[in-house]
Design an enzyme around this catalytic site. Structure first.
Site, PDB file in Angstrom:
ATOM      1  N   CYS A   1       0.835  -1.197   0.000  1.00  0.00           N
ATOM      2  CA  CYS A   1       0.000   0.000   0.000  1.00  0.00           C
ATOM      3  C   CYS A   1       0.880   1.261   0.000  1.00  0.00           C
ATOM      4  CB  CYS A   1      -0.945  -0.064   1.196  1.00  0.00           C
ATOM      5  SG  CYS A   1      -2.349   1.058   1.145  1.00  0.00           S
ATOM      6  N   THR A   2       0.600   2.200   0.894  1.00  0.00           N
ATOM      7  CA  THR A   2       1.367   3.451   0.914  1.00  0.00           C
ATOM      8  C   THR A   2       2.756   3.287   1.523  1.00  0.00           C
ATOM      9  OG1 THR A   2       0.237   4.080   2.957  1.00  0.00           O
ATOM     10  CG2 THR A   2      -0.650   4.951   0.893  1.00  0.00           C
TER      11      THR A   2
END
Length: 206
Positions: free
Chosen positions: A100-101
């Site tokens: 993800c981030t």
């Protein structure tokens, strides 16, 4: 094999726990969580504190570095000492990975410049602002660097990583043991498939 997952307050739980569940079953693998100040680390949703006993600064090397995402990325990308540690650890890893981030942390450390990478669909512009080339694929490997897209894709990445670290039969056996055979009730798991009202509602959740 030593796998290290840094956790800071605000981490997205499945980003860390999903890959941990897969990787910890691999033979000869030890998974460690590390943080800045040992003690309880709070997840992004607020109900899953994790006690982390080890400072990241005490880790000098590992075989795999796995950076999860969530609001914790803000702390990690703003901490120059941590980014320097990421660069130093990356120099000796077999694989450096993100979910993800978490890709934004690798990018902030300068590890994705000029590379094709993926992250959560809401953060593609920020990823590219660091010089990475975004692709909507769920898992992207660029030599020793592996990035995965939003939250659930970390499980896909972990299964592939097990195959790279051990062999495909072991990876498939772990996939079978954990019954990772998803059948989502709705076909709206990507921006390309989601109708506009679902996309609008999803933007309110982060």
């Amino acid at each position: 094999m030593d796998i290290v997952i840094p956790l800071f307050d605000g981490f997205e739980p499945l980003d860390a726990i999903g890959p941990y569940e897969i990787l910890a079953y691999a033979p000869g693998v030890t998974v460690r969580f590390v943080t800045d100040l040992p003690g309880p680390v709070q997840d992004a949703l607020g109900s899953l504190p994790v006690h982390v006993p080890t400072r990241y600064s005490d880790v000098e090397r590992c075989d795999v570095l796995l950076i999860p995402g969530g609001d914790s990325r803000r702390t990690m990308t703003a901490d120059q000492d941590f980014l320097e540690w990421v660069r130093r650890i990356h120099a000796g890893t077999r694989f450096t990975t993100s979910v993800c981030t978490g890709a934004l942390v690798l990018a902030a450390a300068g590890l994705l410049s000029g590379l094709t990478a993926t992250t959560h669909w809401e953060w593609t512009a920020e990823l590219e602002s660091y010089g990475a080339v975004y692709t909507p694929e769920r898992v992207v490997r660029q030599d020793r660097v592996i990035t995965s897209a939003g939250v659930s894709s970390g499980i896909d990445m972990a299964v592939r990583l097990v195959a790279l670290l051990t062999d495909e039969v072991t990876a498939q056996a772990i996939q079978l043991y954990t019954e990772y055979d998803p059948e989502p009730p709705f076909d709206t798991g990507s921006v390309a498939k989601a109708p506009s009202d679902v996309l609008a509602r999803a933007r309110t959740l982060g």
